[in-house]
Design a protein around this motif. Sequence first.
Motif, short mmCIF file in Angstrom:
data_model
loop_
_atom_site.label_atom_id
_atom_site.label_comp_id
_atom_site.label_asym_id
_atom_site.label_seq_id
_atom_site.Cartn_x
_atom_site.Cartn_y
_atom_site.Cartn_z
N ALA A 16 0.85 -1.19 0.00
CA ALA A 16 0.00 0.00 0.00
C ALA A 16 0.88 1.24 0.00
N THR A 17 0.35 2.30 -0.56
CA THR A 17 0.98 3.62 -0.46
C THR A 17 -0.02 4.57 0.18
N VAL A 18 0.49 5.49 0.99
CA VAL A 18 -0.35 6.47 1.67
C VAL A 18 0.22 7.85 1.39
N ASP A 19 -0.49 8.62 0.59
CA ASP A 19 -0.06 9.97 0.24
C ASP A 19 -0.52 10.93 1.33
N LEU A 20 0.42 11.68 1.88
CA LEU A 20 0.10 12.61 2.96
C LEU A 20 -0.46 13.94 2.46
N ALA A 21 -0.39 14.18 1.15
CA ALA A 21 -0.83 15.45 0.58
C ALA A 21 -0.17 16.63 1.29
N LEU A 22 1.14 16.50 1.51
CA LEU A 22 1.89 17.54 2.21
C LEU A 22 2.17 18.68 1.25
N GLU A 23 1.47 19.80 1.43
CA GLU A 23 1.53 20.90 0.48
C GLU A 23 2.74 21.80 0.69
N SER A 24 3.24 21.87 1.92
CA SER A 24 4.40 22.70 2.23
C SER A 24 4.99 22.19 3.52
N ASP A 25 6.05 22.87 3.98
CA ASP A 25 6.62 22.46 5.26
C ASP A 25 6.18 23.39 6.40
N ALA A 26 5.11 24.17 6.17
CA ALA A 26 4.59 25.04 7.22
C ALA A 26 3.95 24.17 8.31
N PRO A 27 3.99 24.61 9.57
CA PRO A 27 3.44 23.79 10.65
C PRO A 27 2.00 23.35 10.44
N ILE A 51 -0.78 15.02 9.04
CA ILE A 51 -1.00 13.96 10.03
C ILE A 51 -2.43 13.44 9.93
N GLY A 52 -3.39 14.34 9.79
CA GLY A 52 -4.78 13.93 9.64
C GLY A 52 -5.02 13.15 8.36
N THR A 53 -4.47 13.65 7.25
CA THR A 53 -4.60 12.95 5.97
C THR A 53 -3.95 11.57 6.04
N GLY A 54 -2.77 11.53 6.66
CA GLY A 54 -2.08 10.25 6.79
C GLY A 54 -2.84 9.27 7.65
N THR A 55 -3.43 9.75 8.76
CA THR A 55 -4.19 8.86 9.62
C THR A 55 -5.34 8.22 8.85
N ALA A 56 -6.05 9.02 8.04
CA ALA A 56 -7.15 8.47 7.23
C ALA A 56 -6.62 7.47 6.21
N GLY A 57 -5.49 7.80 5.58
CA GLY A 57 -4.93 6.89 4.58
C GLY A 57 -4.45 5.58 5.17
N PHE A 58 -3.80 5.65 6.33
CA PHE A 58 -3.35 4.43 7.00
C PHE A 58 -4.55 3.61 7.49
N ALA A 59 -5.61 4.29 7.93
CA ALA A 59 -6.81 3.57 8.37
C ALA A 59 -7.35 2.72 7.23
N ASP A 60 -7.42 3.29 6.03
CA ASP A 60 -7.91 2.53 4.87
C ASP A 60 -6.96 1.38 4.53
N ALA A 61 -5.66 1.66 4.57
CA ALA A 61 -4.67 0.63 4.21
C ALA A 61 -4.72 -0.54 5.20
N PHE A 62 -4.76 -0.23 6.50
CA PHE A 62 -4.77 -1.31 7.49
C PHE A 62 -6.09 -2.08 7.47
N ALA A 63 -7.19 -1.39 7.17
CA ALA A 63 -8.47 -2.09 7.07
C ALA A 63 -8.45 -3.10 5.93
N ARG A 64 -7.79 -2.73 4.83
CA ARG A 64 -7.72 -3.63 3.68
C ARG A 64 -6.71 -4.75 3.91
N ALA A 122 0.51 22.86 7.63
CA ALA A 122 0.47 21.85 6.58
C ALA A 122 0.90 20.49 7.12
N VAL A 123 1.90 20.48 8.01
CA VAL A 123 2.32 19.22 8.64
C VAL A 123 1.19 18.67 9.50
N ALA A 124 0.52 19.54 10.26
CA ALA A 124 -0.60 19.08 11.10
C ALA A 124 -1.71 18.48 10.23
N ARG A 125 -2.01 19.13 9.11
CA ARG A 125 -3.03 18.58 8.20
C ARG A 125 -2.57 17.25 7.61
#
Length: 392
Positions: free
Chosen positions: A63-74, A81-94, A76-79
């Motif tokens: 599986a690949t999980v795209d974090l959609a990291l738009e910049s290195d601003a704080p 983490i949320g995007t990654g959590t959702a992506g990992f949730a889907d990957a681990f469920a599958r 963007a990093v916080a967002r």
Amino acid sequence: MTLRRIAVVTGTRADYGLLYWLIHDLHQAADFELQLVVTGMHLMPRFGRTVEMIERDGFPIAATVDLALESDAPHAVARAIGTGTAGFADAFARLAPDLVVILGDRFEALAAATAAYAQRRPIAHLHGGELTEGALDDGFRHAITKLSALHFTAAQPYRRRVIQMGEPPERVFNVGAPGLEHLVRTPLLARAELERALDFPLGETAFLVTFHPATLDEGDPADQCRELLAALDAFAQAQIVITLPNADPGGQAIIALLEDYARRHPQRCRLFAALGQQHYLSLLRCVHAVVGNSSSGLIEAPSAGCATVNVGKRQRGRLRAASVIDCAPRRADIEAALRRALDPGFRAGLARVRNPYGDGAVAGRILAVLRQVEFRALLHKPFYDVEVTAHA
């Protein structure tokens, strides 16, 4: 025989290098099914899209999980983490792994741990119990420790610290630093072969530079990088190999400075988005010093017989060998530390340096533990109380 599914998460060139031999041995094992989950900088072109390196190594990516990291601003990093959590949730469920292996202390690792914990997937954590007081990674690492059910630490003091955090001692194993396994098992290149591979001569004096933003330091990381580059100018005879920093807040400003420096010194400086473990560790055998604030300067460099000039606070709190020279992120201090690293008397002692991070025989120790553990039983984790003496 029912194979037990082991999901291994990798998000950067650095943690992939540390995990390589564990991934390799899991892939080869007859009693485990490797599920490699790739995320973070591996998928980003500006950091060399190192997912292609993983593919060349022959490991199947589950599986690949795209974090959609738009910049290195704080924010963007916080967002991310949320995007990654959702992506990992889907990957681990599958994938439905029986165990999730996570290394270290980065924000994408925290996202993976959160998703696994919420789905009742037990987590095995590597490199817990350490301190990097100058970076947000410190908090991420300790949070992952508390979400994890099995722990593989890099040194005995770190094992004690994980236990101090309430983790049951029978679930905490000191196995040493996995990155050192490359120095035992990976064929490294001789100097001439390495120079041809990099298309870059190392000359009589060479430095390997990696400088990350210290995300909890009050100083501007770009200003600190300028001080480092100014110190390197004092060694006009030195050939310099630079690797890019991580995708952390402040990293893009550092990258711009490094790219400009490499453009202005084309004969004596070469910049790489990602070197790969074989080239990186081969360089450790050939250069006179690792310069910057990467953990590799504290963990791998001493076993390679290489001096380290550790700049600033990012690695403050980590164990260090006698080959590590700490200095403030100021030009004069960095220059003085580099001169000490080049001093013949200092260099004479490098071969006798003892590395506090072990002997490099790590993957086999981890697999031996995994073969003895009932993964479902890990979901119920008691809090282990230790006696604490209060100080006024």
